[in-house]
Scaffold this active site. Sequence first.
Site, PDB file in Angstrom:
ATOM      1  N   TYR A  67       0.862  -1.188   0.000  1.00 53.95           N
ATOM      2  CA  TYR A  67       0.000   0.000   0.000  1.00 53.95           C
ATOM      3  C   TYR A  67       0.892   1.230   0.000  1.00 53.95           C
ATOM      4  O   TYR A  67       1.836   1.321   0.791  1.00 53.95           O
ATOM      5  CB  TYR A  67      -0.902  -0.006   1.242  1.00 53.95           C
ATOM      6  CG  TYR A  67      -1.758   1.227   1.387  1.00 53.95           C
ATOM      7  CD1 TYR A  67      -2.807   1.480   0.505  1.00 53.95           C
ATOM      8  CD2 TYR A  67      -1.520   2.155   2.404  1.00 53.95           C
ATOM      9  CE1 TYR A  67      -3.593   2.618   0.634  1.00 53.95           C
ATOM     10  CE2 TYR A  67      -2.306   3.299   2.547  1.00 53.95           C
ATOM     11  CZ  TYR A  67      -3.334   3.520   1.665  1.00 53.95           C
ATOM     12  OH  TYR A  67      -4.119   4.649   1.785  1.00 53.95           O
ATOM     13  N   ASP A  72       9.525   3.154  -0.237  1.00 53.03           N
ATOM     14  CA  ASP A  72       8.447   3.801   0.500  1.00 53.03           C
ATOM     15  C   ASP A  72       8.636   3.529   1.991  1.00 53.03           C
ATOM     16  O   ASP A  72       8.269   2.473   2.505  1.00 53.03           O
ATOM     17  CB  ASP A  72       7.091   3.280  -0.003  1.00 53.03           C
ATOM     18  CG  ASP A  72       5.931   3.969   0.699  1.00 53.03           C
ATOM     19  OD1 ASP A  72       6.176   4.774   1.609  1.00 53.03           O
ATOM     20  OD2 ASP A  72       4.775   3.690   0.334  1.00 53.03           O
ATOM     21  N   LYS A  82       4.229   9.553   8.586  1.00 52.11           N
ATOM     22  CA  LYS A  82       3.976   8.971   9.916  1.00 52.11           C
ATOM     23  C   LYS A  82       4.947   9.456  11.004  1.00 52.11           C
ATOM     24  O   LYS A  82       4.798  10.556  11.503  1.00 52.11           O
ATOM     25  CB  LYS A  82       3.977   7.456   9.800  1.00 52.11           C
ATOM     26  CG  LYS A  82       2.883   6.987   8.809  1.00 52.11           C
ATOM     27  CD  LYS A  82       2.337   5.650   9.129  1.00 52.11           C
ATOM     28  CE  LYS A  82       1.466   5.137   8.004  1.00 52.11           C
ATOM     29  NZ  LYS A  82       0.122   4.839   8.382  1.00 52.11           N
TER      30      LYS A  82
HETATM   31  C1  LIG Z   1       3.728   2.269   3.135  1.00 54.89           C
HETATM   32  C2  LIG Z   1       2.765   3.409   3.083  1.00 54.89           C
HETATM   33  N1  LIG Z   1       2.920   4.353   2.149  1.00 54.89           N
HETATM   34  C3  LIG Z   1       2.103   5.430   2.072  1.00 54.89           C
HETATM   35  C4  LIG Z   1       1.053   5.576   2.961  1.00 54.89           C
HETATM   36  C5  LIG Z   1       0.144   6.759   2.872  1.00 54.89           C
HETATM   37  O1  LIG Z   1       0.372   7.630   3.925  1.00 54.89           O
HETATM   38  P1  LIG Z   1      -0.792   8.621   4.432  1.00 54.89           P
HETATM   39  O2  LIG Z   1      -1.818   7.784   5.113  1.00 54.89           O
HETATM   40  O3  LIG Z   1      -0.083   9.576   5.342  1.00 54.89           O
HETATM   41  O4  LIG Z   1      -1.325   9.305   3.217  1.00 54.89           O
HETATM   42  C6  LIG Z   1       0.858   4.610   3.948  1.00 54.89           C
HETATM   43  C7  LIG Z   1      -0.256   4.741   4.922  1.00 54.89           C
HETATM   44  O5  LIG Z   1      -0.556   3.894   5.699  1.00 54.89           O
HETATM   45  C8  LIG Z   1       1.717   3.502   4.004  1.00 54.89           C
HETATM   46  O6  LIG Z   1       1.536   2.528   4.909  1.00 54.89           O
END
Ligand SMILES: Cc1ncc(COP(=O)(O)O)c(C=O)c1O
Length: 446
Positions: free
Chosen positions: A151, A254, A282
């Site tokens: 994700y 990521d 985060k």
């Molecule tokens: C690996 C990863 N990338 C991107 C995101 C997206 O971040 P946000 O919820 O701050 O938009 C998340 C969110 O859980 C994530 O787990």
Amino acid sequence: MAPITATRDRTRSQKWFERAQHSLVEGVNSPSRGNAVYSSGPLFLERGSSSHVWDADGNEYVDFMMSFGALIQGHAHPKLVAVAAEAMAEGSHFAAATSAEVEAAERFRRMVPSAEVVRFTNTGSEATMLALRLARAHTGRTRFLKFEGHYHGWYDPFLLNAHGHPAEQLGPLENPARIPDSEGIPPATFDDVVLAPWNDIAALERIMQKHGRELAAVITEPIMANMGCILPREGYLQRLRELTREYGVLLILDEVVTGFRYAPGGCQEYYGIQPDISTFGKALGAGFPVGAVTGPRSILDRMRWSDHMVLHYGTFNGHRLTMKVVAANLDLLSRNDAYSNLHAVGDEAIAGLREVFRRRNLNAIVQGFGPMFQIYFTERDAIHDYRDYCAYADTARYSRFVHLLLERGIYMTPSNGLHWIISTAHTKADVAALIEAADHACARLT
Ligand SMILES: Cc1ncc(COP(=O)(O)O)c(C=O)c1O
């Protein structure tokens, strides 16, 4: 702190939830917070301090969800409270250049090995969206590769196979079924996406041989954190790095979940990987909304103003109050013992849970290490990828287990796709409360 009791009156939470139905879709602002996950409705949390939270009925919990990992310093850390209050009094945001964003970026660069320059966004989703745009502009290619079960936020092209599905719907490994996670996305969007299984070097080599030359980027989580907590197999990330270089493909790491969690420089430091672009969110903001894209000037400078620039605007980019908090947070995380403590407390929780499952004779494993882990009810020794998760993790049983923990003062999401989070605020006493509650829950688990 008052002892955590097993009596949980939820009347006020339930009343708020009923009321919320009138003005919010499903009574919440994200489906992961409502009835889709919490069988009798969510708890309305009203207050947090350190590692504990209190719901609308005054029930106290040890929080192991920590705002999906954002609260690396726990709730209301006194230093961050003071910094935020001061910044608010001075003026929270000007949408202008500020010394606050420079100080945040300097600290960021000191900690993250691949960070030559930084661009701050407001969320992780914005960061991954920008990373892909940069990669496409830099390489002049359009297609990109994403992995099953990863994700990367809710931007259209990433929303393919990011949710779990029954194993029989997944199609053959060599040609995975392509399952969009959302309505409303033009199907043609996914024509640019090559979908691959993760943690399988042979499959990756085959796919790169076929598609490598047409890819702008491969995007990956270093530890798969949205099917629980799935570690990369030995050498997998290194081979991915080699293959992306060989085919002139940018590697987007990521680190929205892993950044500032496993080591000051995230998983790229922990595993010794040099990504081309990486994304953060985060834990960077310790509870404030922020994301970041980082990498070399040769790529990020494409955002410089020109007729051929990569556009990235945003009223709230480099939000002053948030930048002040980011700088203070990174200072706290730069202390010598910050990461050794996170790892020690997390490892103790993991060992304690494993011992409870062994003693109670339950088929359950705990995956991960230190600051993040997940429990799977399974007969397997390990969950290695999306397909293992879909086929072998008893997510319904996990949900029942977490609902029992909620009754015993442990706050966690019942979604097996998420993960347990250790913050700098967690203590040995919190771990002891978890182990005791887990033992009790195991005795009642059906
Ligand atoms: C690996 C990863 N990338 C991107 C995101 C997206 O971040 P946000 O919820 O701050 O938009 C998340 C969110 O859980 C994530 O787990």
